[in-house]
Design a protein around this motif. Sequence first.
Motif, short mmCIF file in Angstrom:
data_model
loop_
_atom_site.label_atom_id
_atom_site.label_comp_id
_atom_site.label_asym_id
_atom_site.label_seq_id
_atom_site.Cartn_x
_atom_site.Cartn_y
_atom_site.Cartn_z
N GLY A 1 -5.49 4.99 7.34
CA GLY A 1 -6.92 5.04 7.43
C GLY A 1 -7.39 5.61 7.06
N SER B 1 5.89 -7.90 14.65
CA SER B 1 5.17 -8.17 15.48
C SER B 1 5.86 -7.82 16.87
CB SER B 1 4.06 -9.22 15.83
OG SER B 1 4.93 -10.39 16.18
N PRO C 1 -3.19 -11.14 8.58
CA PRO C 1 -2.21 -11.38 8.47
C PRO C 1 -1.86 -11.26 10.15
CG PRO C 1 -2.04 -9.11 7.63
CD PRO C 1 -3.92 -10.29 7.35
N GLU C 2 -2.40 -10.81 11.11
CA GLU C 2 -2.21 -11.26 12.62
C GLU C 2 -3.16 -12.59 12.19
OE1 GLU C 2 -4.51 -8.96 11.61
OE2 GLU C 2 -4.07 -6.97 12.93
N TYR D 1 -7.57 3.84 2.38
CA TYR D 1 -8.46 3.06 1.31
C TYR D 1 -8.75 3.79 0.14
CZ TYR D 1 -9.15 -1.03 3.67
OH TYR D 1 -8.53 -2.82 4.28
N GLU E 1 3.92 0.44 2.04
CA GLU E 1 4.44 -0.52 3.29
C GLU E 1 3.67 -2.18 2.27
OE1 GLU E 1 1.29 -0.15 6.38
OE2 GLU E 1 1.93 -1.97 7.37
N GLN F 1 0.83 -0.98 0.11
CA GLN F 1 -0.07 -0.21 0.31
C GLN F 1 1.11 1.18 0.44
OE1 GLN F 1 -2.81 0.99 2.78
NE2 GLN F 1 -4.18 1.38 2.53
N ASN G 1 5.82 -4.92 8.64
CA ASN G 1 5.67 -4.83 10.35
C ASN G 1 6.67 -5.92 10.87
OD1 ASN G 1 3.61 -2.84 10.48
ND2 ASN G 1 2.49 -3.93 9.10
N LEU H 1 1.22 -8.50 4.60
CA LEU H 1 1.28 -10.05 3.95
C LEU H 1 -0.10 -10.71 3.95
CD1 LEU H 1 3.12 -12.95 5.40
CD2 LEU H 1 1.44 -12.47 7.77
N ARG H 2 -0.54 -11.39 2.79
CA ARG H 2 -1.77 -11.73 2.54
C ARG H 2 -1.39 -13.40 1.96
NH1 ARG H 2 -3.23 -7.90 4.23
NH2 ARG H 2 -3.89 -6.52 3.41
N ARG I 1 -5.61 4.81 12.80
CA ARG I 1 -6.28 5.17 12.37
C ARG I 1 -7.98 5.76 12.82
NH1 ARG I 1 -6.56 -0.12 10.56
NH2 ARG I 1 -8.67 -1.60 11.32
N GLU J 1 7.31 -11.43 17.59
CA GLU J 1 8.65 -11.97 16.87
C GLU J 1 9.63 -10.72 17.27
OE1 GLU J 1 7.20 -12.08 12.39
OE2 GLU J 1 7.06 -10.16 13.09
N GLU K 1 -9.99 7.06 4.46
CA GLU K 1 -11.46 6.87 3.88
C GLU K 1 -12.16 7.90 2.86
OE1 GLU K 1 -13.61 4.25 6.54
OE2 GLU K 1 -11.87 2.52 6.90
N ASP L 1 4.01 2.04 15.01
CA ASP L 1 2.46 1.99 14.51
C ASP L 1 1.86 2.07 15.24
OD1 ASP L 1 0.70 1.04 12.10
OD2 ASP L 1 1.63 -0.40 12.29
N ASP L 2 0.33 2.97 14.32
CA ASP L 2 -0.93 2.81 15.74
C ASP L 2 -0.62 3.07 16.12
OD1 ASP L 2 -2.05 0.78 14.02
OD2 ASP L 2 -1.81 -0.81 15.53
P1 C2E Z 1 -0.45 -2.07 10.02
O1 C2E Z 1 0.92 -2.11 10.33
O2 C2E Z 1 -1.42 -0.92 11.11
O3 C2E Z 1 -1.51 -2.00 9.05
C1 C2E Z 1 -2.96 -1.64 7.95
C2 C2E Z 1 -3.34 -2.32 8.42
O4 C2E Z 1 -4.80 -1.24 7.80
C3 C2E Z 1 -3.89 -2.98 7.10
O5 C2E Z 1 -4.42 -3.71 7.53
C4 C2E Z 1 -3.75 -2.45 5.99
O6 C2E Z 1 -5.02 -3.41 4.63
C5 C2E Z 1 -5.74 -1.15 6.99
N1 C2E Z 1 -5.58 -0.43 5.87
C6 C2E Z 1 -4.99 0.34 5.07
N2 C2E Z 1 -6.28 1.51 4.33
C7 C2E Z 1 -7.07 1.61 5.31
C8 C2E Z 1 -8.42 2.52 5.33
O7 C2E Z 1 -8.19 3.23 4.71
N3 C2E Z 1 -9.36 1.61 6.13
C9 C2E Z 1 -9.38 0.84 7.24
N4 C2E Z 1 -9.98 0.49 7.42
N5 C2E Z 1 -8.17 -0.23 6.68
C10 C2E Z 1 -6.97 0.09 6.17
P2 C2E Z 1 -3.91 -5.62 7.04
O8 C2E Z 1 -2.92 -5.68 5.50
O9 C2E Z 1 -5.34 -6.32 7.43
O10 C2E Z 1 -3.06 -6.02 8.55
C11 C2E Z 1 -2.98 -5.41 9.52
C12 C2E Z 1 -2.08 -5.69 10.20
O11 C2E Z 1 -1.61 -6.59 10.95
C13 C2E Z 1 -1.43 -5.04 10.20
O12 C2E Z 1 -1.54 -3.64 10.90
C14 C2E Z 1 0.71 -5.17 10.61
O13 C2E Z 1 0.36 -4.44 12.43
C15 C2E Z 1 -0.07 -6.89 10.87
N6 C2E Z 1 0.71 -7.18 9.50
C16 C2E Z 1 0.44 -7.50 8.43
N7 C2E Z 1 1.60 -7.80 7.70
C17 C2E Z 1 2.56 -8.32 8.39
C18 C2E Z 1 3.54 -9.18 7.90
O14 C2E Z 1 4.48 -9.00 7.13
N8 C2E Z 1 4.66 -9.00 9.44
C19 C2E Z 1 3.41 -8.75 10.66
N9 C2E Z 1 4.13 -9.67 11.93
N10 C2E Z 1 2.60 -7.85 10.86
C20 C2E Z 1 2.18 -7.90 9.64
#
Ligand code: C2E
Length: 296
Positions: A254, A137, A91-92, A275, A76, A63, A135, A79-80, A220, A140, A256, A196-197
Motif C-alpha cells: 500500500g 481466503s 475480489p472478496e 499504487y 501478485e 501488481q 491469495n 482477481l477481477r 497497508r 478456501e 501510495e 498477508d495484511d
Molecule cells: P490483498 O491480498 O491484501 O491485496 C492487496 C489489495 O490492495 C488489492 O486490492 C490491491 O489492489 C490493493 N492495493 C495495492 N496497492 C495499493 C495502494 O497503494 N493503496 C491501496 N489503498 N490499495 C492498494 P484488491 O485487488 O481489491 O483485493 C482485495 C483483497 O481480495 C486482497 O487483499 C485479497 O485478500 C483478496 N483477493 C484478491 N484476489 C484474490 C483471489 O484470487 N482469491 C482470493 N481468495 N482472494 C483474493
Amino acid sequence: GQGLDVNDMLSFADEALYSAKHEGGASFRFFDHRLQQSLRIRRDVERDLGLAMDSGAVVLWYQPIFTAAGQLHSFEALLRWLHPRHGWISPEKVVHAAAATGLAQRLLCHVLALVCAASRRLDALGLGHLPLAMNISPREMAHLDVDVLVLDALHAHGVSARRLQIEITEEVALDAENTQAKLARLSAAGVAIAIDDFGVGYSSLASLRGEHVRQVKIDRSFVFGLHESQDNRLLVGTILQMGRSLGIDVVAEGVEREEELAALRALHCPLMQGYHLCRPAPLDDILQRTQMQTGV
Ligand code: C2E
Ligand code: MG
Ligand code: MG
Ligand code: MG
C-alpha cells in the motif's frame, strides 16, 4: 443506487439476509427499495459467476513488487470481474459469491489455471525467475483440499512449485491442524507461504511460529502516512528487524506516496508494493510498464 456502489449493495444484502435469519419477522421493516435492489444484484452476481468464469470475464490482474533499489521482484495476482450490468465486483465479493453457490473449488481452480498460464507466459519471455503470488481466503483454506488442488494445477501446467507463493492471513496460519498439514505439504513441495495484511490480526507473532512462513506483507494501515507517524515507523521498523532475525522476507504493502517510499527506504525495507510504484493491471500492461526493469 443512493451512493452505494455494487460492492456496498452486496454487503447490504448479506447483512439483511443475516438479520432476517436471526431476527425473524422483525426485519421485514427493512424490506424497502434498497433491500430489493441489493437482493437483485446479489442474485445476478451469483447467477452469472459460473458463466463469467467460462467466458473469460473473471480474470487476474497483476501488481508488481519491487526491491528498494527499484528492481522488479515478483507479481501478485488479483482477481477481477467486470460484471456487464453491475460493474467491478471486488475480489472478496467474488470469493463470497462462489462460496454461496457451491463454486468455491471451481473458482480456486480457475485462478490456479490463470496463474499457471501467466507463469508459462513469463517463462517464454525470459522472466521465469520472477515468482507469482496468489491469495487464498480463510474459507478456501479450511473447506477445500487446497494443497492437492494447487499441486495438481502446477503439475498439469508444467509449472515449478518454486514459482508460486500463496498469501494467507494470520488467522489461517494459526488455524486447525488440518490447515497446518495443508500448508506443510505445500511448503514441502516448494510453494512459498506469505502472511498477508501482517500486523492487524490478533496473533501476528504467533502466526510466524513454525517453519513454513517465507514472507510477511506489512498491512497497508502501517504504511499509510509512515513519514508523519513516529508510531508507525517504530512498528514497521520492529517488523523489519523481526524479519531479519527470523530470515523472513518483508514487503511493505500500500505504498501510495513518495514520502512513504522514502521513509521505507530509510528503514531499510527490502520490498515494496503499492499504487505509487505500479497499480494492478492486466499482465500485458504490466509487462509494458515494467519494460525498463526487465529489458523485455
Ligand atoms: P490483498 O491480498 O491484501 O491485496 C492487496 C489489495 O490492495 C488489492 O486490492 C490491491 O489492489 C490493493 N492495493 C495495492 N496497492 C495499493 C495502494 O497503494 N493503496 C491501496 N489503498 N490499495 C492498494 P484488491 O485487488 O481489491 O483485493 C482485495 C483483497 O481480495 C486482497 O487483499 C485479497 O485478500 C483478496 N483477493 C484478491 N484476489 C484474490 C483471489 O484470487 N482469491 C482470493 N481468495 N482472494 C483474493
Ligand atoms: Mg495479498
Ligand atoms: Mg494485503
Ligand atoms: Mg487484504
